[in-house]
Enzyme design. Structure first.
Site, PDB file in Angstrom:
ATOM      1  N   TYR A  75      -5.351   5.067  -2.140  1.00 56.73           N
ATOM      2  CA  TYR A  75      -5.857   6.326  -1.213  1.00 56.73           C
ATOM      3  C   TYR A  75      -5.151   7.701  -1.770  1.00 56.73           C
ATOM      4  O   TYR A  75      -3.898   7.527  -2.346  1.00 56.73           O
ATOM      5  CB  TYR A  75      -5.522   6.075   0.111  1.00 56.73           C
ATOM      6  CG  TYR A  75      -5.852   6.924   1.155  1.00 56.73           C
ATOM      7  CD1 TYR A  75      -7.181   7.177   1.489  1.00 56.73           C
ATOM      8  CD2 TYR A  75      -4.844   7.969   1.573  1.00 56.73           C
ATOM      9  CE1 TYR A  75      -7.615   8.217   2.473  1.00 56.73           C
ATOM     10  CE2 TYR A  75      -5.220   8.885   2.426  1.00 56.73           C
ATOM     11  CZ  TYR A  75      -6.806   8.943   2.800  1.00 56.73           C
ATOM     12  OH  TYR A  75      -6.982  10.136   3.855  1.00 56.73           O
ATOM     13  N   ALA A 127       0.990  -1.188   0.032  1.00 59.31           N
ATOM     14  CA  ALA A 127       0.053   0.099   0.045  1.00 59.31           C
ATOM     15  C   ALA A 127       0.917   1.300   0.085  1.00 59.31           C
ATOM     16  O   ALA A 127       0.339   2.433  -0.333  1.00 59.31           O
ATOM     17  CB  ALA A 127      -0.843  -0.031   1.339  1.00 59.31           C
ATOM     18  N   GLY A 131      -3.439  10.047  -0.849  1.00 58.12           N
ATOM     19  CA  GLY A 131      -2.185  10.235  -0.482  1.00 58.12           C
ATOM     20  C   GLY A 131      -0.795   9.408  -0.929  1.00 58.12           C
ATOM     21  O   GLY A 131       0.081   9.690  -0.676  1.00 58.12           O
ATOM     22  N   LYS A 132      -1.416   8.635  -1.583  1.00 63.92           N
ATOM     23  CA  LYS A 132      -0.234   7.502  -1.967  1.00 63.92           C
ATOM     24  C   LYS A 132       0.690   7.795  -3.090  1.00 63.92           C
ATOM     25  O   LYS A 132       0.242   8.839  -3.894  1.00 63.92           O
ATOM     26  CB  LYS A 132      -0.805   6.174  -2.404  1.00 63.92           C
ATOM     27  CG  LYS A 132      -1.764   5.497  -1.382  1.00 63.92           C
ATOM     28  CD  LYS A 132      -1.055   5.015  -0.100  1.00 63.92           C
ATOM     29  CE  LYS A 132      -1.977   4.333   0.942  1.00 63.92           C
ATOM     30  NZ  LYS A 132      -1.170   3.986   2.296  1.00 63.92           N
ATOM     31  N   ASN A 133       1.790   7.269  -3.253  1.00 69.57           N
ATOM     32  CA  ASN A 133       2.604   7.732  -4.422  1.00 69.57           C
ATOM     33  C   ASN A 133       1.799   7.751  -5.769  1.00 69.57           C
ATOM     34  O   ASN A 133       1.976   8.335  -6.630  1.00 69.57           O
ATOM     35  CB  ASN A 133       3.826   6.879  -4.604  1.00 69.57           C
ATOM     36  CG  ASN A 133       4.860   7.227  -3.265  1.00 69.57           C
ATOM     37  OD1 ASN A 133       4.402   7.632  -2.162  1.00 69.57           O
ATOM     38  ND2 ASN A 133       5.991   6.978  -3.530  1.00 69.57           N
TER      39      ASN A 133
END
Length: 371
Positions: A188, A164, A190-192
């Protein structure tokens, strides 16, 4: 007149959104024009592209990262009476997935230097009920997958990656998502690689597992109104798939920028009270989180906030001390490494599009802290 101090948020999506504005709006317009919103051409295209990116045969979109892990466990037939080994210092979703599948989590300590599962501690936790090892690639760095897979093979266990936080991270040249029997990703925001809402996927090279994961995420249906499993509703919608497809071609470049910012931090932060992250041999870190440790973490955090520097803590209460996992019967002191990380870890600003002035402001603020 002196310039006002620079404020640095913990995270901002604005630089990326501004740069990809036309692509993201084009993705939205394309989905709206097609008037098809679930399991359509956008899902198919993104799944194919992300599977190729990870170096696997199959990618199955789903609703979020937690669902991806639940679907993997269920598709592997792991449930009541079974145990799954999992790191003691992860986000709660990793452990919740095991509980939702009906199995029991067995918490094993990480290496303090890398924050990832310590292979040397795994075999002591294996019992006749153990069915899988769930390796978390925490903060953007892959776990020690060679050792983990060797142990798993010796005991006939499945290896599941919680990837994740590791989009694009590599272990000895192979990307996260291709290192075990299956991997779960979160997209999500905010993920890379983040969607513009909740989203997730499963990656695997196992065609039978892929087929079962897809069915389980679609009400247990192998074709319309024909149900072979007691499944759930967890599908990647067309709009999020289109947004992800727009971002994917830029992921490596944006990860490289995160590594450049991390290198600036590591070269510039010289405060002896602050322990900088370690990159394990064979890993290419993607710095989803830039995690430092400090014995007086809360005071450091307050110092940074006073200077306009945003921070976060990943994660301030370890799993075994959360009220929801009181059932594990693990009191304070039972997992001292997880407890130390929770008490000392602080996450500094890390996102694509940080300016040189912002990076230097973080460095200066950290260096000006005195215990």
């Amino acid at each position: 007149m002196s310039n006002p101090p620079i404020s640095v948020p913990f995270v901002s999506f604005r630089p990326l959104e501004k740069e990809l504005d036309a692509d993201l709006r084009g993705a939205f317009d394309r989905v709206l024009a097609n008037s098809w919103y679930i399991e359509g051409r956008e899902d198919e295209a993104f799944e194919k592209a992300f599977a190729a990116y990870c170096g696997v045969g199959y990618c199955i979109g789903c609703g979020n990262g937690l669902d991806s892990l639940v679907l993997i466990l269920k598709a592997m037939g792991i449930g009541p009476g079974d145990e799954v080994i999992v790191p003691s210092n992860t986000f709660i979703a990793t452990v919740l997935a095991i509980s939702y599948a009906g199995a029991e989590p067995v918490l094993v300590e990480p290496r303090l230097a890398t924050y990832n599962l310590d292979p040397d501690r795994i075999e002591a936790a294996v019992t006749p009920r153990t069915k899988a090892i769930m390796a978390v690639h925490l903060y953007g760095q892959c776990a020690e997958m060679d050792a983990i897979c060797t142990i798993a093979k010796a005991h006939g266990l499945k290896v599941i990656e919680d990837a994740a936080q590791a989009h694009g991270a590599t272990w000895k040249g192979r990307r996260a998502g291709s290192l075990g029997d299956a991997a779960g990703f979160s997209f999500y925001p905010g993920k890379n690689l983040g969607a513009l809402g909740d989203a997730g996927c499963v990656t695997t090279n196992d065609p039978d597992l892929a087929k079962k994961v897809r069915a389980l995420g679609n009400y247990g249906s192998d074709y319309k109104y024909h149900h072979i499993y007691k499944g759930q509703n967890s599908r990647l919608d067309e709009l999020q798939a289109a947004f992800l497809a727009a971002k994917l071609p830029h992921l490596d470049r944006m990860n490289a920028e995160r590594r450049r910012i991390a290198a600036c931090y590591c070269a510039g932060i010289t405060n002896p009270a602050v322990i900088l992250p370690t990159v394990a041999e064979g890993c290419e870190h993607v710095y989803h989180i830039f995690a430092v440790r400090c014995k007086s973490r809360d005071a450091l955090e307050a110092h940074l906030h006073e200077r306009g520097i945003g921070t976060n803590k990943h994660y301030p209460t370890p799993i075994h001390l959360q009220g929801t996992y009181r059932e594990l019967g693990l009191a304070r002191g039972a997992l001292p490494i997880a407890e130390e990380i929770s008490a000392t870890e602080l996450s500094l600003p890390m996102y694509y599009g940080m300016t040189e002035e912002q990076v230097q402001a973080v460095i200066d603020a950290v260096n000006s802290y005195k215990e």
